[in-house]
Design an enzyme around this catalytic site. Structure first.
Site: not given
Ligand SMILES: NC(=O)c1ccc[n+]([C@@H]2O[C@H](COP(=O)([O-])OP(=O)(O)OC[C@H]3O[C@@H](n4cnc5c(N)ncnc54)[C@H](OP(=O)(O)O)[C@@H]3O)[C@@H](O)[C@H]2O)c1
Length: 291
Positions: A10, A35, A59-60, A100, A123
């Site tokens: 990522g 995972d 993270a998703y 945020d 999210y």
């Protein structure tokens, strides 16, 4: 210091790998190796790696898709940090990046670490669930680092996507009524390493300095891009309101994080004070022209 870094492919994880301090043994694992939403895998991996620090950069992050895949987002962003917190035990420090989006974002003054949370999206709810899991289930030291509007010179993010669209001559309509702070992934990663070295705990806030809208961010990208010869001409950029540019997920209207407390605790360390976002943007874009 032996560090287990999750989500190694990522944006933030790559920046953490680029900026890792000397003397740090980094075990960076992608989703295919670990995972984080799989409790068994987490327990086994932490027992094998035996880290002093875990940085959970997994993270998703598909903010809009999360509205229709909330269970998936919660498994990765909510349950995953809880599994890591349990597996970390008493001695290992857990670092959990957050966002945020845990705030409603309807205010007009910078959000402190104790500002009330009230996410307006799936999210944001999943990330808040992860924060709570870390705080409640850690037996050892933990730290949550909230940040916002992260970009880097590689991968898919606001900067690279804007440059691509601007380069193809597309005229752009960009949201001009959401306020936040564009933050370079490398400056964030460096600050996180300093927080780890300084053994900061609890909730911390870190972004670059200053305030922008997505539209002013785009205009600055265009301005610097032209100056550096990355673009042939200034693209047409029109500011639009969030209501004209509806998305499945609601975004915070005001997402400027107050970093004062975090900076007070970092002052005197090797950490540089937060730099104006335009300066870090220029630095990142200059890095692209050197490549
Ligand atoms: N980007 C921003 O603007 C921003 C703003 C505020 C906060 N943050 C926070 O910063 C952190 C890092 O975000 P980022 O920008 O680096 O996101 P990113 O580029 O989307 O990276 C997330 C990484 O996690 C991996 N991943 C997804 N599900 C996983 C799982 N179940 N197990 C292990 N790895 C998994 C992804 O792999 P795949 O690609 O295979 O899915 C991806 O490599 C997140 O906590 C995010 O909430 C980001």
């Amino acid at each position: 210091m032996r560090v287990l870094l999750t989500g190694s492919g990522g944006q933030l994880a790559r920046a953490l790998q680029r900026t890792a301090p000397p003397g740090c043994t980094l075990v960076a694992l992608g989703r295919e190796r670990l995972d984080v939403s799989d409790r068994g895998e987490v327990v086994e991996c932490v027992a094998t790696v035996r880290p002093d620090v875990i940085i959970n950069a997994a993270a998703y992050t598909s903010v809009d898709l999360a509205e229709s895949e909330e269970a998936r987002a919660r498994a990765v962003n909510g349950a995953g940090p809880g599994y890591l917190a349990e597996a970390a035990g008493r001695a290992c420090r857990l670092v959990q990046p957050s966002t945020d989006y845990v705030f409603e974002g309807s205010g007009a003054t910078p959000l402190g670490t104790d500002a009330p949370t009230n996410p307006g999206s799936a999210y944001g709810r999943s990330k808040l669930e992860g924060e709570r899991a870390v705080a409640e289930r850690s037996n050892g030291p933990w730290m949550i680092v909230r940040t916002a509007w992260v970009y880097s010179g590689d991968g898919r993010n606001f900067l690279t996507s804007m440059l691509q669209q601007m380069g193809s001559g597309t005229s752009l309509r960009v949201v001009d009524d959401q306020l936040g702070t564009p933050t370079s992934a490398d400056s964030l990663a460096t600050a996180i390493w300093c927080m780890v070295e300084g053994e900061l705990g609890g909730i911390q806030h870190w972004t670059d300095d200053g305030t922008a809208t997505w539209c002013s961010f785009a205009r600055e990208i265009a301005r610097i891009g032209l100056e550096l010869g990355m673009l042939d001409s200034l693209p047409e950029i029109t500011g639009v309101s969030s209501s004209e540019r509806r998305t499945p997920a609601r975004r915070p209207g005001y997402a400027v994080l107050d970093k004062t407390e975090t900076w007070d605790r970092l002052e005197g360390t090797r950490c540089m004070p937060p730099v104006d976002w335009r300066e870090n943007l220029r630095r990142t874009m200059e890095g692209l022209t050197d490549a």
